[in-house]
Write an enzyme that holds these catalytic residues in place. Sequence first.
Site, mmCIF file in Angstrom:
data_model
loop_
_atom_site.group_PDB
_atom_site.id
_atom_site.type_symbol
_atom_site.label_atom_id
_atom_site.label_comp_id
_atom_site.label_asym_id
_atom_site.label_seq_id
_atom_site.Cartn_x
_atom_site.Cartn_y
_atom_site.Cartn_z
ATOM 1 N N THR A 148 72.673 41.435 27.559
ATOM 2 C CA THR A 148 72.487 40.402 28.576
ATOM 3 C C THR A 148 72.819 39.015 28.053
ATOM 4 O O THR A 148 72.652 38.731 26.856
ATOM 5 C CB THR A 148 71.023 40.406 29.063
ATOM 6 O OG1 THR A 148 70.793 39.269 29.902
ATOM 7 C CG2 THR A 148 70.052 40.327 27.899
ATOM 8 N N TYR B 279 62.485 39.277 27.796
ATOM 9 C CA TYR B 279 63.604 40.142 28.181
ATOM 10 C C TYR B 279 64.780 39.935 27.240
ATOM 11 O O TYR B 279 65.323 40.892 26.666
ATOM 12 C CB TYR B 279 64.003 39.870 29.629
ATOM 13 C CG TYR B 279 65.304 40.533 30.023
ATOM 14 C CD1 TYR B 279 65.444 41.913 29.947
ATOM 15 C CD2 TYR B 279 66.384 39.773 30.465
ATOM 16 C CE1 TYR B 279 66.645 42.528 30.302
ATOM 17 C CE2 TYR B 279 67.583 40.380 30.824
ATOM 18 C CZ TYR B 279 67.711 41.753 30.730
ATOM 19 O OH TYR B 279 68.887 42.351 31.068
#
Length: 328
Positions: free
Chosen positions: A117, A141
């Site tokens: 990501t 995250y």
Amino acid sequence: MAVLVTGGAGYIGSHMVLELLDAGEQVVVLDNLSTGFRWAVPSEATLVVGDVGDQALVTRVIEEHGIDSVMHFAARIVVPESVTDPLGYYFNNTVKTRALIETAVQTGIKNFVFSSTAAVYGNAEAPLLTEDMPLVPINPYGRSKLMSEWMLQDAHAAHGLRYAILRYFNVAGADPKSRSGQSTPQATHLIKVAAQAALGQRPCLDVFGTDYATPDGTCVRDYIQVNDLARAHLVALKSLREGGDCAVLNCGYGHGASVLEVVDVVKRVSGVDFEVRLSPRRPGDPAQLVAKVDKIRGLGWQPQHDNLQEIVDQALRWERTLAERKVA
């Protein structure tokens, strides 16, 4: 030989399965169906319901199906949720990935393609983010994914496991043939939420933060269409199979759109002037994330859907398809 797709019943994973099948690959999906959907897996693929952290199960699947490559999508992905449940994210995204990598090494898997990501970049201020920039994620995250990147790199150094790490920017849209799309009802993806608001499935759309250092004060993101993203994985896998170097690759289009610009496109394409509420910032959201994509293009990847109106139209059509599915 076959490809194991973890999380293949989810949004991005299901599109990956479609692209692999279209390319003539044998595909095995491993998904615990916690957020994925059994119906999202085409009948041409083999579905195994189970968890990526179950090493005995993964070993059996790899050996029974002659797996030579793993494409790992299974993860939790909601930034604000990661802030309130960091340990859950480290368990699901990092601990289980560590187990999967170990199993891949032990069973002789040759290639490992990892879903990472742009959140690993944190609040980087460069207009375009490059793969070699300092990595300072600002939420659990992003940290959970960065730890997994490090584990893959170390497993390559120690055991020869070949990897491609693909860092996604903002994934959007749906399969142009309406075979799959973003199907989680409470997903937080902006374009999906805006499409639901336009179709009356939500009372309004919340815009989180209007005081960022961006042209209109709202967050700027690089939106990549989901099939284009899946094809980037195919390109990366092909490179690994042909002996190419391990790689870290940004996946985006190299240009961004603000939240308010996206809202305007959704209103224009849908023809609905839905309510928009301006709300305070959410924790963990960087102001701007736009990719420099020279490396993935250098492997031969060419996007086919780099058009925000087309992406929005796909999302709207998929929401209508989901609504018809529920009625039926």
